[in-house]
Motif scaffolding. Structure first.
Motif, mmCIF file in Angstrom:
data_model
loop_
_atom_site.group_PDB
_atom_site.id
_atom_site.type_symbol
_atom_site.label_atom_id
_atom_site.label_comp_id
_atom_site.label_asym_id
_atom_site.label_seq_id
_atom_site.Cartn_x
_atom_site.Cartn_y
_atom_site.Cartn_z
ATOM 1 N N ASN A 126 0.817 -1.210 0.000
ATOM 2 C CA ASN A 126 0.000 0.000 0.000
ATOM 3 C C ASN A 126 0.851 1.260 0.000
ATOM 4 O O ASN A 126 0.539 2.231 -0.701
ATOM 5 C CB ASN A 126 -0.963 -0.022 1.193
ATOM 6 N N ASP A 127 1.948 1.260 0.782
ATOM 7 C CA ASP A 127 2.856 2.404 0.719
ATOM 8 C C ASP A 127 3.390 2.595 -0.698
ATOM 9 O O ASP A 127 3.513 3.726 -1.192
ATOM 10 C CB ASP A 127 4.033 2.191 1.684
ATOM 11 N N THR A 152 -13.651 5.327 5.971
ATOM 12 C CA THR A 152 -13.706 5.013 7.389
ATOM 13 C C THR A 152 -13.854 3.502 7.559
ATOM 14 O O THR A 152 -14.368 2.817 6.680
ATOM 15 C CB THR A 152 -14.891 5.724 8.072
ATOM 16 N N LYS A 153 -13.371 2.975 8.662
ATOM 17 C CA LYS A 153 -13.344 1.541 9.000
ATOM 18 C C LYS A 153 -12.392 0.742 8.123
ATOM 19 O O LYS A 153 -12.364 -0.483 8.180
ATOM 20 C CB LYS A 153 -14.744 0.922 8.936
ATOM 21 N N SER A 154 -11.592 1.429 7.314
ATOM 22 C CA SER A 154 -10.633 0.719 6.466
ATOM 23 C C SER A 154 -9.368 0.411 7.249
ATOM 24 O O SER A 154 -9.033 1.071 8.237
ATOM 25 C CB SER A 154 -10.271 1.569 5.247
ATOM 26 N N TYR A 155 -8.663 -0.628 6.802
ATOM 27 C CA TYR A 155 -7.349 -0.962 7.360
ATOM 28 C C TYR A 155 -6.410 -1.220 6.199
ATOM 29 O O TYR A 155 -6.681 -2.078 5.350
ATOM 30 C CB TYR A 155 -7.419 -2.195 8.259
ATOM 31 N N HIS A 156 -5.282 -0.509 6.180
ATOM 32 C CA HIS A 156 -4.347 -0.640 5.062
ATOM 33 C C HIS A 156 -2.921 -0.959 5.504
ATOM 34 O O HIS A 156 -2.014 -0.970 4.668
ATOM 35 C CB HIS A 156 -4.366 0.629 4.210
ATOM 36 N N ALA A 207 -5.245 9.701 -5.577
ATOM 37 C CA ALA A 207 -5.852 8.375 -5.629
ATOM 38 C C ALA A 207 -6.887 8.184 -4.524
ATOM 39 O O ALA A 207 -6.876 8.885 -3.509
ATOM 40 C CB ALA A 207 -4.774 7.302 -5.510
ATOM 41 N N PHE A 208 -7.753 7.230 -4.766
ATOM 42 C CA PHE A 208 -8.714 6.746 -3.775
ATOM 43 C C PHE A 208 -8.402 5.274 -3.546
ATOM 44 O O PHE A 208 -8.233 4.510 -4.510
ATOM 45 C CB PHE A 208 -10.141 6.905 -4.291
ATOM 46 N N ILE A 209 -8.310 4.852 -2.282
ATOM 47 C CA ILE A 209 -8.007 3.455 -1.976
ATOM 48 C C ILE A 209 -9.152 2.814 -1.202
ATOM 49 O O ILE A 209 -9.758 3.447 -0.329
ATOM 50 C CB ILE A 209 -6.691 3.307 -1.179
ATOM 51 N N THR A 210 -9.462 1.565 -1.548
ATOM 52 C CA THR A 210 -10.525 0.844 -0.844
ATOM 53 C C THR A 210 -10.250 -0.648 -0.847
ATOM 54 O O THR A 210 -9.672 -1.187 -1.803
ATOM 55 C CB THR A 210 -11.901 1.100 -1.488
ATOM 56 N N GLU A 211 -10.632 -1.311 0.223
ATOM 57 C CA GLU A 211 -10.702 -2.769 0.241
ATOM 58 C C GLU A 211 -12.028 -3.167 -0.408
ATOM 59 O O GLU A 211 -13.056 -2.552 -0.130
ATOM 60 C CB GLU A 211 -10.697 -3.297 1.672
ATOM 61 N N PRO A 212 -12.047 -4.197 -1.254
ATOM 62 C CA PRO A 212 -13.334 -4.659 -1.792
ATOM 63 C C PRO A 212 -14.301 -5.065 -0.680
ATOM 64 O O PRO A 212 -15.495 -4.788 -0.756
ATOM 65 C CB PRO A 212 -12.936 -5.853 -2.665
ATOM 66 N N VAL A 213 -13.783 -5.742 0.331
ATOM 67 C CA VAL A 213 -14.511 -6.028 1.569
ATOM 68 C C VAL A 213 -13.581 -5.637 2.704
ATOM 69 O O VAL A 213 -12.435 -6.088 2.749
ATOM 70 C CB VAL A 213 -14.890 -7.519 1.701
ATOM 71 N N MET A 241 -7.675 4.800 -9.000
ATOM 72 C CA MET A 241 -8.367 3.935 -8.035
ATOM 73 C C MET A 241 -7.442 2.796 -7.634
ATOM 74 O O MET A 241 -6.934 2.067 -8.485
ATOM 75 C CB MET A 241 -9.658 3.373 -8.627
ATOM 76 N N ILE A 242 -7.223 2.671 -6.324
ATOM 77 C CA ILE A 242 -6.374 1.613 -5.780
ATOM 78 C C ILE A 242 -7.267 0.612 -5.046
ATOM 79 O O ILE A 242 -8.038 0.990 -4.169
ATOM 80 C CB ILE A 242 -5.328 2.169 -4.791
ATOM 81 N N ALA A 243 -7.150 -0.660 -5.392
ATOM 82 C CA ALA A 243 -7.850 -1.710 -4.651
ATOM 83 C C ALA A 243 -6.857 -2.405 -3.730
ATOM 84 O O ALA A 243 -5.809 -2.876 -4.178
ATOM 85 C CB ALA A 243 -8.467 -2.726 -5.611
ATOM 86 N N ASP A 244 -7.184 -2.432 -2.451
ATOM 87 C CA ASP A 244 -6.364 -3.129 -1.463
ATOM 88 C C ASP A 244 -6.901 -4.557 -1.342
ATOM 89 O O ASP A 244 -7.857 -4.823 -0.621
ATOM 90 C CB ASP A 244 -6.436 -2.395 -0.119
#
Length: 442
Positions: A126-127, A152-156, A207-213, A241-244
């Motif tokens: 992620n870095d 919010t509630k994300s963990y990277h 960028a915008f980063i998100t976990e799919p779940v 768009m970044i998918a974690d």
């Protein structure tokens, strides 16, 4: 007469004296010592120094996808170490396992994600994505695009950039000097994402980063249509768009990658954990064809980013065999089917127990919310899920709890789990919840 100290007792004391544990209460560690000292793993089970055998209901840290004790991976690691354990990939040096793995990842990744930058794990991945995104915009002549938005509630992760992107505030509160230019939006609101982009100015957002779940945030599935709308917004404003996929990748959710459930392709996709099933440390970032070509075309010097173990030959060999096993043994499909069984079990517990509220699962990734009132979703004044975790461990099941802004049990068993083992997991969990419920409600 002096009492003879056992090997287990010696390990406990040495642990307390010398081992600073990650994500652990240091006070609890000193007072109680390690809750388990594992010595062996086989399939979905772990065995500790006392001989106690438990179900690993978390795949350890969401990552032992093909299960413990796989001899094929051990042999591949031995063979590669005997031949070429390590060599650098800096300054155009390369090795066959890294090349083969990059090619394989490009073939299974969604859309046009076809080039890979290797790291040692999820935080580094992620870095790396943040640095590559910002570097990309510098090369594109838009150096003011440096802000990263997360949910919010994300963990990277816990590296400095990854910590700063993490939406779970307690992780950010751990340090008093976060990296700048990180912003957070309500994890379910498209409107708020629009608002923050307009407020900050799209020309300043990289960028915008998100976990799919969302994993560590409580196994939170995105609202229907959310990720598709995010993809449209990123395209509209020219934001990467970044998918974690650190947790959700390699079959965890019942597809090879989590984004496949939503029919989208990110510009950058981060991975780790399940790529080697934890048998070696490896992660990476997949880049889209466009991003990769632009980096090549616009680059005017050395890409000054890299880790000692980027493209580690042994880790890459293990990953190749791990992916081969996932495909050969149909573990992605097993994840989907056993995930349905897991969710059925959760719903049974929801019907049976007063304190079981919302339940959810996607593939073999699930969550159970513990509540005081099912109608309102009100939680107990003190968190109850840690007590259930303790009771489950006594009965032979390892699971985790999330207590940041909810009281939730989370699950992530190995993808090799079968129906009988799912039933065993649910039975142990049923007994553990009953014990705590009896204590709470009488």
């Amino acid at each position: 007469m002096l009492k003879e100290i056992t090997a287990a007792e010696e390990l406990v004391e040495l642990d307390k004296k010398h081992f600073v544990h990650p994500t652990t209460s240091l006070v609890d560690q000193q007072q109680k010592g390690p809750s388990f000292i594992f010595t062996e793993g086989k399939g979905i089970y772990l065995t500790d120094v006392s001989g106690k055998k438990v179900i690993d209901g978390m795949s350890s840290l969401w990552n032992v996808n093909i299960g413990h004790g796989n001899q094929e991976l051990a042999q591949v690691a031995y063979d590669q170490m005997s031949k070429l354990a390590f060599s650098s990939c800096f300054t155009t040096f390369s090795n066959e396992p890294a090349i083969r793995l990059a090619t394989k990842l490009a073939s299974i990744a969604p859309g046009d994600l076809n080039a890979v930058f290797f790291t040692s794990g999820g935080s580094e991945s992620n870095d790396t994505a943040f640095k590559l995104a910002r570097h990309y915009w510098i090369l594109k002549g838009q150096p003011n695009r440096q802000k990263i938005i997360s949910r919010t509630k994300s963990y990277h992760g816990v590296a400095m950039g990854a910590t700063s992107a993490t939406g779970l505030k307690p992780f950010r509160d751990f340090t008093n000097s976060l990296a700048p230019d990180f912003y957070y939006v309500d994890g379910s609101s498209i409107e708020e994402l629009h608002k923050v982009i307009e407020q900050e100015g799209p020309e300043t957002i990289a960028a915008f980063i998100t976990e799919p779940v969302q994993g560590a945030g409580g196994v939170n599935l995105p609202p229907e249509g959310y990720l598709q709308e995010v993809r449209k917004i990123c395209d509209e404003y020219g934001i990467l768009m970044i998918a974690d996929e650190v947790i959700t990748g390699f079959g965890r959710t019942g597809t090879f990658f989590g984004v496949e459930h939503y029919g989208i392709t990110p510009d950058l996709m981060c991975f780790a954990k399940g790529v080697t099933s934890g048998y070696a440390q490896l992660g990476g970032v997949l880049l889209s064809e466009k991003v990769h070509k632009d980096l090549i075309k616009l680059s005017n010097g050395t890409l000054l980013h890299g880790y000692t173990y980027s493209g580690h030959p042994t880790a890459c060999s293990v990953a190749l065999k791990n992916i081969e096993i996932i495909e050969r043994d149909n573990l992605v499909e097993n994840s989907r089917l056993m995930g349905q069984e897991l969710l059925k079990g959760f719903k049974y517990l929801q019907e049976k127990h007063q304190i079981v509220g919302d339940v959810r699962a996607l593939g073999l990734m699930g969550g159970i919310q513990i509540v005081k009132d099912k109608q309102t979703g009100e939680s107990f004044e003190t968190h109850v899920s840690p007590k259930i975790v303790t009771e489950a461990a006594k009965r032979g099941l390892i699971i985790r709890t999330v207590t940041f802004d909810q009281d939730t049990l989370v699950f992530s068993p190995p993808l090799i789990i079968n129906k009988q083992e799912i039933d065993q997991l649910i039975q142990i969990l049923d007994d553990a919840i009953s014990a705590v419920e009896q204590e709470l409600l009488g």
